[in-house]
Design a protein around this motif. Structure first.
Motif, PDB file in Angstrom:
ATOM      1  N   LEU A 122       0.823  -1.222   0.000  1.00  0.00           N
ATOM      2  CA  LEU A 122       0.000   0.000   0.000  1.00  0.00           C
ATOM      3  C   LEU A 122       0.850   1.262   0.000  1.00  0.00           C
ATOM      4  O   LEU A 122       0.406   2.316  -0.461  1.00  0.00           O
ATOM      5  N   ASP A 266      -8.245  -4.902   5.968  1.00  0.00           N
ATOM      6  CA  ASP A 266      -8.275  -4.166   4.694  1.00  0.00           C
ATOM      7  C   ASP A 266      -9.620  -4.174   3.968  1.00  0.00           C
ATOM      8  O   ASP A 266      -9.723  -3.649   2.866  1.00  0.00           O
ATOM      9  N   LYS A 426      -5.295  -3.482  -0.834  1.00  0.00           N
ATOM     10  CA  LYS A 426      -3.976  -4.130  -0.761  1.00  0.00           C
ATOM     11  C   LYS A 426      -2.883  -3.232  -1.355  1.00  0.00           C
ATOM     12  O   LYS A 426      -1.783  -3.165  -0.824  1.00  0.00           O
TER      13      LYS A 426
HETATM   14  P1  UTP Z   1      -1.660  -9.324   3.841  1.00  0.00           P
HETATM   15  O1  UTP Z   1      -1.211 -10.678   3.466  1.00  0.00           O
HETATM   16  O2  UTP Z   1      -2.510  -8.604   2.871  1.00  0.00           O
HETATM   17  O3  UTP Z   1      -0.378  -8.493   4.227  1.00  0.00           O
HETATM   18  O4  UTP Z   1      -2.402  -9.423   5.227  1.00  0.00           O
HETATM   19  P2  UTP Z   1      -0.187  -6.979   4.611  1.00  0.00           P
HETATM   20  O5  UTP Z   1       0.922  -6.975   5.588  1.00  0.00           O
HETATM   21  O6  UTP Z   1      -1.441  -6.310   5.068  1.00  0.00           O
HETATM   22  O7  UTP Z   1       0.270  -6.277   3.293  1.00  0.00           O
HETATM   23  P3  UTP Z   1       1.574  -6.487   2.384  1.00  0.00           P
HETATM   24  O8  UTP Z   1       1.524  -7.911   1.893  1.00  0.00           O
HETATM   25  O9  UTP Z   1       2.792  -6.197   3.213  1.00  0.00           O
HETATM   26  O10 UTP Z   1       1.354  -5.487   1.320  1.00  0.00           O
HETATM   27  C1  UTP Z   1      -3.727  -9.830   5.332  1.00  0.00           C
HETATM   28  C2  UTP Z   1      -4.222  -9.470   6.717  1.00  0.00           C
HETATM   29  O11 UTP Z   1      -3.460 -10.124   7.711  1.00  0.00           O
HETATM   30  C3  UTP Z   1      -2.903  -9.186   8.611  1.00  0.00           C
HETATM   31  C4  UTP Z   1      -2.851  -7.866   7.846  1.00  0.00           C
HETATM   32  O12 UTP Z   1      -2.819  -6.771   8.730  1.00  0.00           O
HETATM   33  C5  UTP Z   1      -4.133  -7.972   7.026  1.00  0.00           C
HETATM   34  O13 UTP Z   1      -5.254  -7.645   7.814  1.00  0.00           O
HETATM   35  N1  UTP Z   1      -1.564  -9.662   8.994  1.00  0.00           N
HETATM   36  C6  UTP Z   1      -0.679 -10.031   8.051  1.00  0.00           C
HETATM   37  C7  UTP Z   1      -1.246  -9.724  10.335  1.00  0.00           C
HETATM   38  O14 UTP Z   1      -2.060  -9.378  11.213  1.00  0.00           O
HETATM   39  N2  UTP Z   1      -0.014 -10.170  10.664  1.00  0.00           N
HETATM   40  C8  UTP Z   1       0.905 -10.558   9.757  1.00  0.00           C
HETATM   41  O15 UTP Z   1       2.014 -10.969  10.138  1.00  0.00           O
HETATM   42  C9  UTP Z   1       0.561 -10.485   8.398  1.00  0.00           C
END
Ligand code: UTP
Length: 501
Positions: A122, A266, A426
């Protein structure tokens, strides 16, 4: 032997001596910090995970011997005002809804959001939950979620505790954000913020652990599946004594919470604690239920939910073999059709039992961009330089919550229409999908759908945004517009409007 020598010996056994590159120039305080960092790393585990990074996941083979999961379809009772519900084979949607409403009324349901991700795609300098996504209001993701929770709690005259998983990347600022906004109206004791664990990030080519600073190991949150362990461990910063001492799951049990509605930060159009979804989960005696959308293309980027040997599994889109994904039924529809949107109902007792079993969730690898400090001239920059990579350079080790599914009894999937419950944020706007523009459109389309459904049209270019506290469903919106004499003249809305309390 001095401290450096002792640490060096340990690191040499795993080929990780680069972690001491800057030792001699560190202050005593920094040395102590780095030593503690290194002591926390399970080097054997990292080595084992790295060695197995190219293993073909078992799940890709499952695609050849799987069948469809037990499925229901949400009848859109929430969106439609009058039309009959979608007929489900096994249970009556009205009965499901009544059961879900009963669970809510009796205070048996909590909501949990995982918000520990770093949101690297993002490109936003804060926790993703702060992102101003309301198309007219600029309300943050957190605000919209809390308003939905409050709207449901108010409707059923109940309390719905809100569990918020953070990570070291998002924890402190999330606490401050909620404090500054007075929890968006939720009482302190119903906001449970707890921080998940981390794993070191390693270089993609050789498994070397990165340094984030000269005295600090580069770590990333251990995946949304980190929820299981950290919800079951004491949560030192939580605003409830029981959570602080015994963890949020224990706290939930003591409050009589039986089921948790789990979602990701998200997706602002999610129908939080949908009674009908809760009802199918309860009627099926399921320990773990999931919302899905029907895939349009075999390669849609969603996890594929399938039954194998009586157990529900998720095959990630990247692991789904092309030929298996393309298989079709006689009516032309995809055989592997159920795409996970990471919205689940999870039984609290089931979660507690699994959390106490070591190794309930395996680690997966994700290739991501991780900033690091150069420790060798071979890395193409002077030693000591901070690098922010343009493309993925590292492996992160992550647990996924859906790996609990095969361990759950009577799992079900509940199909929803993406337009009524799934618009994930995302990417930044330079990527054409799942970006701020598409997510804002997802929100305004949902409200447009509600309005169209009650016979109200929107003039071209007009945007309507509805705060969940104003109305959280088509039926509530209709009642509110009628009760407050706000029904639009000629059933037409000609100017953009944000309806809120
Ligand atoms: P995503 O796989 O979309 O990852 O997480 P992200 O960290 O939000 O985004 P990128 O990949 O770095 O761009 C899906 C959901 O899982 C949560 C995120 O906050 C989102 O709600 N999540 C992900 C966690 O809570 N912990 C983590 O270690 C990873």
């Amino acid at each position: 032997m001095d401290t450096k020598g002792i640490i060096e010996n340990k690191l040499r056994a795993y080929g990780q001596e680069q972690l001491l590159t800057f030792w001699d120039e560190l202050s005593d305080e920094q040395k102590a910090f780095l030593e503690a960092e290194i002591n926390r790393v399970d080097f054997e585990q990292i080595q084992r995970l790295f060695e197995h990074r190219n293993d073909v996941p078992e799940s890709s083979q499952m695609a050849y011997r799987c069948s469809e999961p037990v499925s229901f379809r949400l009848s859109d009772l929430r969106e439609r005002v009058d039309s009959p519900p979608f007929p489900n084979s096994q249970y009556d949607p009205y009965e499901a809804r009544e059961i879900g409403e009963g669970m809510l009324r009796h205070g048996r349901i909590a909501a949990a959001v995982v918000a520990g991700g770093q949101g690297t795609r993002l490109d936003f300098p804060h926790a993703k939950g702060f992102y101003p996504i309301g198309p007219l209001s600029n309300a943050s993701l957190f605000q919209i979620h809390v308003e939905r929770i409050r709207a449901v709690a108010r409707k059923y005259n109940t309390r719905i505790p809100f569990l918020i998983q953070t990570s070291p990347a998002t924890h402190d600022e999330t606490i401050t954000f909620f404090r500054e906004h007075k929890n968006f109206g939720l009482p302190d004791e119903d906001v449970l913020i707890f921080c998940q664990g981390t794993m070191p990030s390693v270089r993609f080519e050789d498994g070397k652990i990165f340094l984030r600073e000269k005295w600090e190991v580069a770590k990333s949150p251990d995946g949304h599946g980190g929820f299981l362990a950290c919800a079951n461990a004491p949560a030192p910063d939580a605003w409830s004594e029981k959570s602080r001492e015994e963890g949020v799951l224990a706290d939930m049990e003591s409050r009589g919470i039986e089921e948790i509605f789990y979602f990701q930060i998200d997706n602002p159009i999610i129908d939080i604690a949908s009674p009908e979804f809760i009802g199918y989960h309860m009627l099926s005696r399921s320990e773990f239920s999931s919302q899905v959308v029907r895939k349009v293309h075999p390669k849609d980027r969603v996890g594929n939910m399938v039954m194998v040997d009586g157990r529900l599994h998720v095959i990630e889109y990247s692991d789904l073999p092309d030929d298996a994904g393309a298989r079709r039924k006689p009516d032309g529809s995809l055989e592997i059709w159920a795409g996970s949107i990471a919205v689940h109902m999870m039984n609290v007792k089931f979660l507690r039992a699994k959390a106490n079993l070591a190794g309930s969730l395996p680690f997966h690898i994700a290739k991501k961009k991780v900033p690091f400090v150069v420790t060798s001239p071979e890395e193409g920059a002077p030693v000591g330089t901070h690098i922010k990579p343009e493309s993925p350079n590292a492996i992160k080790f992550e647990k996924f919550i859906f790996d609990l599914l095969p361990q759950a009894n009577n799992p079900i999937v509940v199909e929803i229409d993406a337009s009524t419950g799934f618009a994930p944020l995302k990417n930044h706007d330079r990527v054409p999908t799942d970006n701020p523009t598409t997510t804002r459109a997802g929100l305004s389309n949902l409200y447009k759908l509600w309005l169209n459904n009650m016979g109200i049209q929107l003039a071209d270019g007009v945007i309507v945004e509805v705060s969940p506290l104003f109305a959280n469903s088509a039926a509530e919106l209709r009642d509110r517009l009628l009760a407050e004499g706000m029904w639009p003249k000629d059933n037409l809305i000609t100017e953009s409007v944000y309806w809120h309390e």
